[in-house]
Design a protein around this motif. Structure first.
Motif, mmCIF file in Angstrom:
data_model
loop_
_atom_site.group_PDB
_atom_site.id
_atom_site.type_symbol
_atom_site.label_atom_id
_atom_site.label_comp_id
_atom_site.label_asym_id
_atom_site.label_seq_id
_atom_site.Cartn_x
_atom_site.Cartn_y
_atom_site.Cartn_z
ATOM 1 N N VAL A 1 -0.892 1.383 -1.071
ATOM 2 C CA VAL A 1 -0.378 0.460 -2.088
ATOM 3 C C VAL A 1 0.236 1.190 -3.282
ATOM 4 O O VAL A 1 1.279 0.787 -3.806
ATOM 5 N N GLU A 2 -0.404 2.271 -3.691
ATOM 6 C CA GLU A 2 0.103 2.998 -4.860
ATOM 7 C C GLU A 2 1.462 3.637 -4.574
ATOM 8 O O GLU A 2 2.412 3.483 -5.345
ATOM 9 N N GLY B 1 4.545 -0.281 -10.413
ATOM 10 C CA GLY B 1 4.783 -0.512 -8.996
ATOM 11 C C GLY B 1 3.475 -0.757 -8.264
ATOM 12 O O GLY B 1 3.361 -1.659 -7.421
ATOM 13 N N LYS B 2 2.475 0.019 -8.626
ATOM 14 C CA LYS B 2 1.154 -0.132 -8.005
ATOM 15 C C LYS B 2 0.576 -1.506 -8.358
ATOM 16 O O LYS B 2 0.049 -2.217 -7.501
ATOM 17 N N LEU C 1 11.187 -3.985 -0.646
ATOM 18 C CA LEU C 1 9.885 -3.690 -0.017
ATOM 19 C C LEU C 1 10.051 -3.589 1.496
ATOM 20 O O LEU C 1 9.499 -2.697 2.134
ATOM 21 N N CYS D 1 3.576 3.060 -2.005
ATOM 22 C CA CYS D 1 4.568 2.084 -1.564
ATOM 23 C C CYS D 1 5.062 1.251 -2.746
ATOM 24 O O CYS D 1 6.258 0.986 -2.873
ATOM 25 N N GLY D 2 4.133 0.875 -3.606
ATOM 26 C CA GLY D 2 4.491 0.093 -4.788
ATOM 27 C C GLY D 2 5.405 0.875 -5.718
ATOM 28 O O GLY D 2 6.417 0.361 -6.191
ATOM 29 N N LEU E 1 2.414 -4.262 -6.331
ATOM 30 C CA LEU E 1 2.077 -4.320 -4.914
ATOM 31 C C LEU E 1 0.611 -4.701 -4.683
ATOM 32 O O LEU E 1 0.282 -5.331 -3.682
ATOM 33 N N THR E 2 -0.247 -4.346 -5.624
ATOM 34 C CA THR E 2 -1.655 -4.762 -5.521
ATOM 35 C C THR E 2 -1.714 -6.283 -5.557
ATOM 36 O O THR E 2 -2.451 -6.915 -4.789
#
Lengths: 142, 147
Positions: free
Chosen positions: B21-22, B65-66, B111, B24-25, B69-70
């Protein structure tokens, strides 16, 4: 919207790789388009759209060849795609929204095959380039 | 209410299970700001966004970003109830953040591209179709409370 020299270079660099698998990428992009956006199938009632169909492959090829022409003539995309522009305006009349959908699917196919080459800068250049191509293809619509 | 087939749920959870998530975000938000520079308008206080390198290395971009996405992960956990899940966030994006919902669609597509690059051939057309549906309904839920 004009491409900078750096963006043109990025487009050309990635194209060199894409060109080696142009047919497959073309077919895959169309497959992605028809799966994610089923409404786009309305433009192909006369086609066999099943996976691996010869028509799908042939049409994907056609699309990628045109993109290749645009890359080869990146300083004059309008000139290179003039005939295609007329075709889309007067005969095909594909709604402009669909160019964005297909562009997105082409980017997905390229990203999936060349993840390390598809840097954020390359991604931005290609998004802009395909957007340019789309603009040219729809500029005679009205 | 959106209906999800068993196959769609499987495609969503199996992909999500492998997402960092981190990372990718951070990548998704960075690419949004790079590919669609006008989206930088919402991040005046993020410091240096002057080049792709600056954006990718910007710690505020990574952190945000994290966060984004979280939050998206909440969608994956609440597929049957997205409007309720994002109700407060929707109000926030409208009333406080003043974000045009078109930006949710842009980020959703970015995404998808990040996932394609990450999962390569496993990100099949069927997988993409399911995820396009997901990002679409999340965007819709986030726009739902706009007035």
């Amino acid at each position: 919207m004009t491409l900078t020299q750096a963006e043109k270079a990025a487009v050309v660099t990635i194209w060199a790789k894409v060109a080696t698998q142009a047919d497959a990428i073309g077919a895959e992009s169309l497959e992605r388009l028809f799966s994610s956006y089923p409404q786009t199938k309305t433009y192909f009632p006369h086609f066999d759209l099943s996976q691996g169909s010869a028509q799908l492959r042939a049409h994907g090829s056609k699309v990628m060849n045109a993109i290749g022409e645009a890359v080869k003539n990146i300083d004059d995309i309008r000139g290179a795609l003039a005939k295609l522009s007329e075709l889309h305006a007067y005969i095909l009349r594909v709604d402009p929204v669909n160019f964005r959908l297909l562009s997105h699917c082409i980017l997905c196919s390229v990203a999936a095959r060349y993840p390390s080459d598809f840097t954020p800068e390359a991604h931005a250049a290609w998004d802009k380039f395909l957007s340019s191509v789309s603009s040219v293809l729809t500029e005679k619509y009205r | 209410m959106v209906h999800w087939t068993a196959e769609e749920k499987q495609l969503i959870t199996s992909v999500w299970g492998k997402v960092n998530v981190e990372e990718c975000g951070a990548e998704a938000l960075a690419r949004l700001l790079i590919v669609y520079p006008w989206t930088q308008r919402f991040f005046d206080n993020f410091g240096n966004l002057s080049s792709p390198t600056a954006i990718i290395g910007n710690p505020k971009v990574r952190a945000h970003g994290k966060k984004v996405l979280t939050s998206f992960g909440d969608a994956v956990k609440n597929l049957e109830n997205l409007k309720a899940t994002f109700s407060k966030l929707s109000e926030l994006h409208c009333e406080k953040l003043h974000v045009d919902p078109e930006n949710f669609r842009l980020l959703g597509d970015i995404l998808i591209i990040v996932l394609a690059a990450h999962f390569t051939k496993d990100f099949t057309p069927a997988c993409q179709a399911t995820w396009q549906k997901l990002v679409g309904v999340v965007a819709h839920a986030l726009a739902y409370k706009y007035h």
